[in-house]
Scaffold this motif. Structure first.
Motif, short mmCIF file in Angstrom:
data_model
loop_
_atom_site.label_atom_id
_atom_site.label_comp_id
_atom_site.label_asym_id
_atom_site.label_seq_id
_atom_site.Cartn_x
_atom_site.Cartn_y
_atom_site.Cartn_z
N GLY A 3 0.81 -1.21 0.00
CA GLY A 3 0.00 0.00 0.00
C GLY A 3 0.85 1.26 0.00
O GLY A 3 2.07 1.22 -0.03
N LEU A 4 0.16 2.38 0.02
CA LEU A 4 0.77 3.70 0.01
C LEU A 4 0.38 4.42 1.30
O LEU A 4 -0.78 4.37 1.71
CB LEU A 4 0.28 4.50 -1.20
N THR A 5 1.30 5.10 1.93
CA THR A 5 1.01 5.76 3.20
C THR A 5 0.22 7.05 2.97
O THR A 5 0.61 7.90 2.18
CB THR A 5 2.30 6.08 3.96
N VAL A 6 -0.91 7.15 3.67
CA VAL A 6 -1.73 8.35 3.68
C VAL A 6 -2.04 8.66 5.15
O VAL A 6 -2.46 7.77 5.89
CB VAL A 6 -3.05 8.18 2.89
N ASP A 75 -6.12 7.59 -7.02
CA ASP A 75 -5.03 6.62 -6.89
C ASP A 75 -3.72 7.20 -7.44
O ASP A 75 -2.66 7.03 -6.84
CB ASP A 75 -5.37 5.33 -7.64
N ARG A 76 -3.81 7.88 -8.57
CA ARG A 76 -2.60 8.48 -9.17
C ARG A 76 -2.03 9.58 -8.27
O ARG A 76 -0.81 9.67 -8.08
CB ARG A 76 -2.91 9.02 -10.56
N ARG A 77 -2.90 10.41 -7.69
CA ARG A 77 -2.41 11.49 -6.80
C ARG A 77 -1.80 10.90 -5.53
O ARG A 77 -0.77 11.37 -5.05
CB ARG A 77 -3.54 12.47 -6.48
N VAL A 78 -2.43 9.86 -4.98
CA VAL A 78 -1.86 9.23 -3.78
C VAL A 78 -0.48 8.65 -4.11
O VAL A 78 0.48 8.84 -3.37
CB VAL A 78 -2.80 8.14 -3.21
N ALA A 79 -0.36 7.96 -5.25
CA ALA A 79 0.91 7.36 -5.65
C ALA A 79 1.98 8.42 -5.88
O ALA A 79 3.16 8.20 -5.57
CB ALA A 79 0.73 6.53 -6.92
N ALA A 80 1.58 9.59 -6.38
CA ALA A 80 2.54 10.68 -6.63
C ALA A 80 2.84 11.49 -5.37
O ALA A 80 3.70 12.36 -5.38
CB ALA A 80 1.99 11.61 -7.72
#
Length: 157
Positions: A3-6, A75-80
């Protein structure tokens, strides 16, 4: 952990974009891998994993949007690393439950509003503005509750 940290308020969560399977280095309380696979590409939900308190196990919750938010763009903004709090403005937090409809006896798995997880500072306003599924998928009758999505076909009792 994948996952991606938010970060939401005081919690660092692992956000799982569409298509990415939920995974962690330790067990996730109440998580069912088969249901996780089923929900990996849901058009109105994303999965998050975090530990609500020190010493507690990891838990998986579901961010749900009923306002048409473009989750592929999110999803793209979270990944970036460019996602902001505003990107999550239409989301509420849900968790998996089994419900039954008293009128017809059907049982089904749903993602239901999770009121015990104050992920956002305006949870009450979000929950009031959100759209819910309040019609039984088996008989069409009304039921009370805060179902965000039905995830399995109804079973008869």
């Amino acid at each position: 952990m994948g996952g991606l940290t938010v970060r939401f308020r005081k919690w660092n969560t692992q956000y799982f974009p569409a298509g990415e399977l939920v995974g962690a280095d330790e067990p996730i309380a109440g998580f069912d891998e088969l249901e996780g696979r089923l929900l990996a590409d849901h058009p109105r939900m994303r999965r998050i994993v975090f530990r609500p308190r020190t010493g507690w196990p990891l838990h998986c919750w579901y961010l749900h949007w009923s306002d048409g938010t473009d989750l592929a763009s999110l999803d793209r903004r979270v990944a970036a690393g460019t996602a902001t709090e505003e990107d999550f403005a239409g989301a509420v937090v849900g968790e998996l439950h089994t419900l039954s409809h008293p009128a017809c006896g059907a049982r089904f798995r749903v993602v239901e509003l999770a009121v015990a997880v104050p992920l956002f500072s305006d949870d009450i306003e979000r929950s009031r503005a959100h759209s819910y599924r309040n019609e039984c998928p088996r008989c069409g009758g009304h039921f009370n509750g805060s179902a965000l999505e039905f995830i399995t076909p109804p079973e008869t009792s």
